[in-house]
Design an enzyme around this catalytic site. Structure first.
Site, PDB file in Angstrom:
ATOM      1  CB  CYS B  60      -0.794   0.019   1.220  1.00  0.00           C
ATOM      2  SG  CYS B  60      -2.006   1.416   1.207  1.00  0.00           S
ATOM      3  CB  SER B 501      -8.938  -3.213   3.916  1.00  0.00           C
ATOM      4  OG  SER B 501      -8.726  -1.908   4.326  1.00  0.00           O
ATOM      5  CB  CYS B 545      -6.704   0.897   2.808  1.00  0.00           C
ATOM      6  SG  CYS B 545      -5.296   1.895   2.256  1.00  0.00           S
TER       7      CYS B 545
END
Lengths: 375, 566
Positions: B60, B501, B545
């Site tokens: 990420c 997430s 996310c």
């Protein structure tokens, strides 16, 4: 579901600003002085003489508000984040804003089919004139089902959007060359934009993530000279990727003097000696990190004590790892052990031998996976 | 009955799709599906465990530090490495700043547009905005002139050209309730926050070379050297600069973010009864104090919204299921695997693109379903605060009490969309107030002559045992993050991340239990099915996310061809 368009807040497409960019910037709180400073910085980023700054001012004043759409495929959003932290903050962003960012998943207010309608409209009504920016790689395996947006594959969307664009800027190493999803064994058959859509005009701006200044400078170059910047054999603008990290590195004198960090936190580390023995990949990496730096020019990896990872090189995930293993065969050294004895004379040889890109794979044992091959 | 599809869910990281059934103006069922997958954990196999942080950091680009630290901790846990106090403190500062910056960006740039109608700000009276702002805080920019200027800029933007990223949103939606003056205030702060976040994140550049994706972590410590007598190390100059930026960090949170949050929340109190979700909360705790060895925020579990008891977390009770995810397990479905023993083989069985709907009766996501003792768990700032609150953590009790009193609601209001959004702000506030203390501790250590940043005894893989296994926890801005690693012969044998997430966006599991997003959407009122703003409100309250939520773990023993530099 029927598309909802033409709400009262959406102005007609194709409208152009009548005012000059500098007038617009002033309206958004950017002073003339800040704008000039920005133009001088852009002139430096583009490796142009400072005398070019006024020409950049004029070029930006002639902007006719071209549209920019930002697509995210197999990405981590690091490049979008990099844009949000751009080191010529206000102006860099506004220059992109003045281009009218009509689609960008991470920041746009619209969602779902209304968001997709924005993109469809650009593709339909501005064919051949808009700029596409792509972040993230495109999976090719199994008909591309590893990345879908609004029920369509990334490949399908990329063919349509990049195919119809004036030019596509591939930001970050994933969009340029496949990046981390394409690292061996490349589970999804990920590739960069040019490999996925060969007919598209693509400029690669690799880096993990990209340095947003290089994106801004590419756009400014386009507005200034009305053409895309010259690129190397890997599709990267020469102004940003024309030199090795090693050749502009602030620790280079220590390399030449044979002063190396031997352990994290040792005296040599504390005093900024060369990180080559700690695995620095600067000698094989082409990028302007040492001069452009990051976050308002605050720092860059080597300045902060960690070696370069080679993140702007194609397939660096396979060719530059393990990260902490010193480069196996820096030309001029002979074998890695000779780094212990390196002196000025040898270093000169190194520079000469490094004149060619893509030499990396020749020094390494090959990778069996298709995706990991260089060039 | 109508089935609504929102794809893409924008203003998040990654690719998320929500399908929802609406009956009589309310959502009666919902499905959360992620439509992107890369396979980084498979890519990790066979590589040097010391490199894992650099790879996992690319899970990420928004949470740019969190996977680094979880990965580093997993390897250190496997190899039994203790880092020097300075490394812990530098990590706390980096993680704390990440937490604060991330929450502010989420509130203003990813979530606010669900509550704030920018177009309504055009009609505001700037003097009214100034007096509203002045009643909330002492922020120096609270003047009529300033807000008028912002409004003029906005007018020029709207009148002269296209709306760019603001085009085609749900403006004028009947569920938008802020008066124009409050909308103008929030719009001004949207722009201010954009500038502020760029400035304060320079702390990451000073300590870690750049942001996003700082390049400074090391198994065993950090790569930023410390030396008061060197220009090339963390010295008094840089410490002072960080100190100044931390003050700026805290000021904005105390004087802009929190007042705005309370002001906006007071207009949307009905959302304290919407979006509650599964009611089970998991937090890993965070911010080790090298002096005491304890965590500042405690780890724990709250079950069934019962704040009278905090259960301990046992990582062995975590398992992932794929009954509704596009993977197949050897030996069939209906069972879960602990991350160390997990296996994943991607097998897409969804519709061929282009498609209108996913097959929600079967498999419909690249996200797996992690469960704790077969329960769906919500993770994130709300979970972190509820666990700390229930455990009697003083700083949390004070902050939560402040908000409940301001809004004149009881603790039950926390189990909601509004509670989630408020908890994020409080997490941000508490962290911003703790940051200067870690810097002071670091300065104190350095003053005493402790320059150590790295424990190097086990740097060389030749010193490692043949087999090792470890896990690393981090309480990230989005919640409980865990990385699990198995090492054999100096290489990664197996690697898996169970990320925030994945917990929150998970599809149904082997028992048909919904994941937290899905559960939270059930019962949500929908004013206009063509403009499902309410779905965005609840989904964004989790701060999705997605890139990191989708991952591949390959079973031990599969081929792991890898380039090796010899």
């Amino acid at each position: 579901m029927a598309r909802k368009q033409g709400s009262d807040t959406e102005a007609t497409n194709g409208l152009e600003f009548q005012d000059s960019v500098s007038t617009l910037l002033e309206r958004r709180g950017v002073t003339r002085r800040e704008f000039m400073k920005f133009c001088t910085a852009m002139s430096a980023a583009l490796a142009l003489p400072p005398a070019f700054a006024p020409r950049i001012v004029r070029a930006l004043d002639e902007v006719k508000r071209p549209t920019l759409v930002w697509l995210e495929f197999q990405s981590c959003t690091g490049d979008t984040e990099a844009l949000l932290r751009a080191s010529n903050p206000t102006v860099a962003e506004i220059v992109l804003d003045i281009l009218s960012i009509d689609y960008a998943e991470t920041i746009m207010a619209a969602a779902g089919h209304l968001a997709e309608a924005n993109l469809d409209k650009v593709v339909r009504e501005e064919k051949g004139t808009y700029i596409a920016v792509v972040e993230g790689s495109i999976p090719m395996k199994d008909d591309g089902i590893y990345c879908c947006i609004a029920g369509r594959t990334a490949l399908d969307r990329a063919r349509e959007v990049c195919g119809g664009a004036f030019a596509t800027l591939a930001v970050g190493t994933c969009a340029s060359y496949g990046g981390i999803p394409a690292a061996a064994p490349n589970p999804t058959g990920a590739v960069g934009v040019k490999a996925a859509v060969p007919s598209a005009t693509v400029v690669n701006l690799p880096g993990c993530p990209l340095n947003a200044d290089n994106l801004t400078a590419t756009v400014v170059h386009f507005l200034l000279f009305k053409k895309l910047p010259a690129t190397d054999g890997l599709g990267r603008p020469l102004f940003a990727y024309g030199k090795r990290i090693h050749d502009n590195c602030e620790r280079r004198p220590h390399f030449d003097a044979g002063q190396y960090v031997e352990a994290w936190g040792d005296q040599a580390h504390r005093h900024g000696h060369c990180l080559y023995k700690m695995g620095c990949k600067g000698p094989e990496t082409f990028h302007n990190c040492p001069t452009q730096r990051y976050n308002d020019k605050t720092s860059w990896p080597v300045a902060a004590g960690h070696g370069c990872a080679g993140c702007s090189q194609p397939m660096f995930w396979d060719s530059m790892t393990p990260l902490y293993k010193r480069l196996p065969n820096v030309p001029g050294f002979g074998i890695e052990a000779t780094a212990d004895k390196i002196g000025l004379g040898l270093a000169v040889g190194t520079a000469a031998a490094f004149g060619v890109h893509g030499v990396l794979s020749a020094f390494r044992r090959g990778d069996d996976s298709e995706g990991a091959k260089e060039d | 009955m109508a089935k609504i599809v929102v794809d893409p869910i924008t203003r998040i990281e990654g690719h998320l799709r929500i399908e929802a059934e609406v009956n009589g103006g309310r959502i009666t069922d919902a499905w959360s599906g992620s439509t992107m997958f890369r396979g980084i954990e498979k890519i990790l196999q066979g590589r040097d465990p010391r490199d894992a942080w650099y790879f996992t950091q690319r899970f990420c680009g928004v949470c740019t530090t969190v996977h680094s630290i979880a990965s580093i901790r997993a390897v250190e846990n496997a190899l039994n490495i203790t880092v020097p106090p300075n490394a812990d403190l530098i990590r706390n500062i980096i993680m704390g700043v990440q937490n604060v910056q991330d929450h502010v960006i989420h509130f203003y740039h990813l979530h606010a547009l669900d509550w704030v109608d920018i177009t309504s700000a055009l009609r505001a009276d700037p003097a009214g905005t100034a007096s509203l702002a002045a009643s909330l805080s002492e922020w120096p920019l609270n003047s009529t002139t300033y807000f008028k200027e912002v409004q003029e800029k906005l007018k020029a933007f709207v009148a002269k050209g296209r709306l760019g990223p603001f085009a085609n949103a749900y403006w004028g939606h009947p569920a938008m309730k802020l008066p124009p003056e409050a909308n103008l205030m929030a719009t001004a702060h949207y722009l201010e926050a954009l500038q502020w976040q760029k400035d304060i994140i320079r702390i990451h550049a000073i300590l870690g070379s750049k942001n996003p994706h700082p390049q400074t972590f090391l198994v065993g410590g950090m790569a930023i050297p410390i030396d008061l007598d060197s220009q090339n190390a963390l010295n008094a100059d840089k410490l002072a600069e960080i100190g100044g930026l931390l003050k700026k960090t805290r000021d904005f949170v105390e004087k802009v973010y929190i007042p705005d949050l309370l002001a906006v929340a007071s207009f949307y109190k009905e959302w304290a009864g919407i979006g509650g979700g599964v009611g089970n909360y998991l937090s890993y705790g965070e911010f080790p104090d090298p002096a005491s060895g304890r965590m500042f925020f405690p780890a724990g579990i709250v079950l069934g919204r019962d704040l009278s008891k905090v259960h301990p977390v046992d990582q062995k009770k975590i398992a992932e299921y794929v009954d509704h995810s596009w993977y197949e397990y050897s030996g069939g479905s209906g069972k879960g695997f602990h991350p160390w023993d997990g296996e994943t083989e991607p097998k897409y069985t969804g519709p061929r693109p282009p498609y209108e709907h996913l097959d929600t009766d079967r498999k419909y996501s690249w996200v797996k379903s992690p469960r704790y003792e077969e329960r769906s768990m919500e993770v994130g700032p709300l979970a972190k605060l509820l666990v700390a609150y229930a455990a009697g953590h003083k700083e949390t009790r004070d902050a939560v009490g402040l908000v409940l009193k301001h809004l004149n609601v009881g603790p039950e209001a926390l189990f909601s969309t509004l509670g989630r959004t408020a908890a994020r702000g409080l997490d941000c506030l508490i962290t911003a107030q703790q940051l200067p203390g870690w810097l002071a501790q670091l300065e104190d250590n350095i003053g005493k002559g402790d320059l150590r940043i790295h424990a190097g005894e086990k740097w060389d893989p030749a010193t490692w045992p043949g087999d090792a296994a470890g896990y690393g926890w981090h309480e990230a801005p989005r919640g409980a993050l865990g990385h699990w690693i198995k090492i054999r012969g100096g290489q990664i044998l197996n690697y898996q991340a169970v990320v925030p997430s994945t917990w929150n966006a998970s599809p149904r599991d082997h028992k048909g239990q919904r994941g937290p997003y899905e559960e939270a959407l059930v019962g949500t009122p929908i004013a206009d099915p063509n403009k499902p703003l309410e779905i965005l409100r609840t989904i964004h309250s989790f701060d999705p996310c997605l890139a990191c939520a989708v991952h591949v773990l390959d079973a031990a023993g599969n081929e792991t061809v890898r380039v090796r530099v010899t």
